[in-house]
Enzyme design. Sequence first.
Site, PDB file in Angstrom:
ATOM      1  N   LYS A 100       0.826  -1.218   0.000  1.00 24.95           N
ATOM      2  CA  LYS A 100       0.000   0.000   0.000  1.00 24.95           C
ATOM      3  C   LYS A 100       0.852   1.256   0.000  1.00 24.95           C
ATOM      4  CE  LYS A 100      -4.174  -2.066   1.742  1.00 24.95           C
ATOM      5  NZ  LYS A 100      -5.255  -2.140   2.667  1.00 24.95           N
ATOM      6  N   LYS A 140      -5.850 -10.671  -6.354  1.00 18.74           N
ATOM      7  CA  LYS A 140      -7.103 -10.684  -5.594  1.00 18.74           C
ATOM      8  C   LYS A 140      -8.020  -9.538  -6.014  1.00 18.74           C
ATOM      9  CE  LYS A 140      -6.273  -7.745  -1.626  1.00 18.74           C
ATOM     10  NZ  LYS A 140      -6.598  -7.405  -0.272  1.00 18.74           N
ATOM     11  N   LYS A 145     -10.572  -3.488  -3.460  1.00 22.04           N
ATOM     12  CA  LYS A 145     -11.201  -2.185  -3.696  1.00 22.04           C
ATOM     13  C   LYS A 145     -10.177  -1.170  -4.183  1.00 22.04           C
ATOM     14  CE  LYS A 145     -10.770   0.200   0.681  1.00 22.04           C
ATOM     15  NZ  LYS A 145     -10.484  -0.682   1.806  1.00 22.04           N
TER      16      LYS A 145
HETATM   17  N1  AQP Z   1     -10.412 -10.823  -2.796  1.00 21.98           N
HETATM   18  C1  AQP Z   1     -10.655 -11.269  -1.585  1.00 21.98           C
HETATM   19  N2  AQP Z   1     -10.873 -12.582  -1.374  1.00 21.98           N
HETATM   20  C2  AQP Z   1     -11.138 -13.050  -0.125  1.00 21.98           C
HETATM   21  N3  AQP Z   1     -11.212 -12.262   0.967  1.00 21.98           N
HETATM   22  C3  AQP Z   1     -11.002 -10.946   0.806  1.00 21.98           C
HETATM   23  N4  AQP Z   1     -11.005  -9.913   1.664  1.00 21.98           N
HETATM   24  C4  AQP Z   1     -10.741  -8.765   0.991  1.00 21.98           C
HETATM   25  N5  AQP Z   1     -10.555  -9.042  -0.315  1.00 21.98           N
HETATM   26  C5  AQP Z   1     -10.713 -10.379  -0.465  1.00 21.98           C
HETATM   27  C6  AQP Z   1     -11.283 -10.016   3.104  1.00 21.98           C
HETATM   28  O1  AQP Z   1     -12.337  -9.133   3.420  1.00 21.98           O
HETATM   29  C7  AQP Z   1     -12.193  -8.746   4.805  1.00 21.98           C
HETATM   30  C8  AQP Z   1     -12.363  -7.266   4.936  1.00 21.98           C
HETATM   31  O2  AQP Z   1     -11.240  -6.658   4.409  1.00 21.98           O
HETATM   32  P1  AQP Z   1     -10.814  -5.198   4.714  1.00 21.98           P
HETATM   33  O3  AQP Z   1     -11.562  -4.569   5.797  1.00 21.98           O
HETATM   34  O4  AQP Z   1      -9.340  -5.204   4.730  1.00 21.98           O
HETATM   35  O5  AQP Z   1     -11.409  -4.602   3.444  1.00 21.98           O
HETATM   36  P2  AQP Z   1     -10.707  -3.910   2.384  1.00 21.98           P
HETATM   37  O6  AQP Z   1      -9.323  -3.592   2.805  1.00 21.98           O
HETATM   38  O7  AQP Z   1     -11.653  -2.830   2.078  1.00 21.98           O
HETATM   39  O8  AQP Z   1     -10.691  -4.980   1.239  1.00 21.98           O
HETATM   40  P3  AQP Z   1      -9.691  -4.982   0.086  1.00 21.98           P
HETATM   41  O9  AQP Z   1     -10.423  -4.995  -1.173  1.00 21.98           O
HETATM   42  O10 AQP Z   1      -8.740  -6.108   0.356  1.00 21.98           O
HETATM   43  O11 AQP Z   1      -8.998  -3.577   0.208  1.00 21.98           O
HETATM   44  P4  AQP Z   1      -7.576  -3.170  -0.264  1.00 21.98           P
HETATM   45  O12 AQP Z   1      -7.659  -3.062  -1.747  1.00 21.98           O
HETATM   46  O13 AQP Z   1      -7.396  -1.819   0.390  1.00 21.98           O
HETATM   47  O14 AQP Z   1      -6.613  -4.189   0.197  1.00 21.98           O
HETATM   48  C9  AQP Z   1     -10.816  -9.237   5.246  1.00 21.98           C
HETATM   49  O15 AQP Z   1     -10.972 -10.371   6.060  1.00 21.98           O
HETATM   50  C10 AQP Z   1     -10.129  -9.584   3.965  1.00 21.98           C
HETATM   51  O16 AQP Z   1      -9.186 -10.614   4.126  1.00 21.98           O
END
Ligand code: AQP
Length: 332
Positions: free
Chosen positions: A112, A195, A198
Amino acid sequence: RPRALSGIQPTAGSFHLGNYLGAIRQYVALQETHDAFYTVVDLHAITVPQDPAELRANSRLAAAQLLASGLDPDRCTLFIQSHVPEHAQLGWVMNCLTGFGEASRMTQFKDKSAKQGADRSTVGLFTYPILQVADILLYQANHVPVGEDQRQHIELTRDLADRFNGRFGETFTVPDAYIVKETGKIYDLQDPTVKMSKSASTPKGIVNLLDEPKVSAKKIKSAVTDLETEIRFDEEKKPGVSNLLTIYSTLTGDSIKELEGKYEGKGYGALKTDLAEVLVEWVTPFRERTQEYLGDPGTLDGILAKGADKARAVAAETLALAYDKVGFLPAA
Ligand code: AQP
């Protein structure tokens, strides 16, 4: 009953299919077997800039989506992280137990901060895994339902719990990650080797649960597959098709084997059309339920207030114990 704890960020707009299949589905299941605590982690959200009014709205939106997914406030504790100040308080203690090099090895931070640039990354983003350690340890959680991307942070939690216990005497339960192998990593529809995320996915690669169902159906239909025609689960050679099969199987309960049989001799078009329909059938009531909760903020806030009370009772007890072990003088 064993304890479960997990947190989810108040994402702007909507949760995505990866969040739901990787994490939220497990939250719902564990309500039946665990004393379960789920928190909307607004303290984590401000590790990147947030508009205050939007953050407030997104916290309610996150809670509404969790309830719409099947969390039941009578069977679990749902709360907003900032309503329970013990998270930040234990977070500080955990910061003081973590090595700088140890924190620097967290791959999520590296990814990040590389994207944002070192100068624009906050110290909060750097230490957020340590706040997450506090989130988990405060509830003496046995199991932490998360996606695969969080595995390293749960390892850090285990290490810090062991370190604290070793230095100050048995205090914290050492938790295990609860990651479902099949759905621990849901992949981007346009690049099925990374993966669904977002921050990194393109709009066509990510299914946002609150989008118009038509829009999500279209994304499924234009998902990247491969140049073959056979519908077979093979993550290495056929990551796109395998990802679609995983999503299909999890949403319907049909096994991958059953799906492979069902689509034998049929083309990718048939698989995608059917999966698009399955998805629309799932998201349509989900969106309606979310809107119902949002339309009644009094009820929603009441659920969150009750959740915060229940969470605080547990968190305060653990924090008092930890403060005592560390050697803080009790307030007279
Ligand atoms: N692609 C994924 N497959 C399985 N699990 C996932 N999680 C996120 N993406 C996947 C799981 O969702 C939960 C919440 O995650 P968070 O609060 O970290 O949400 P986030 O950061 O908004 O999700 P992102 O998309 O993963 O964000 P970025 O892009 O910022 O990294 C967690 O348990 C996570 O593992």
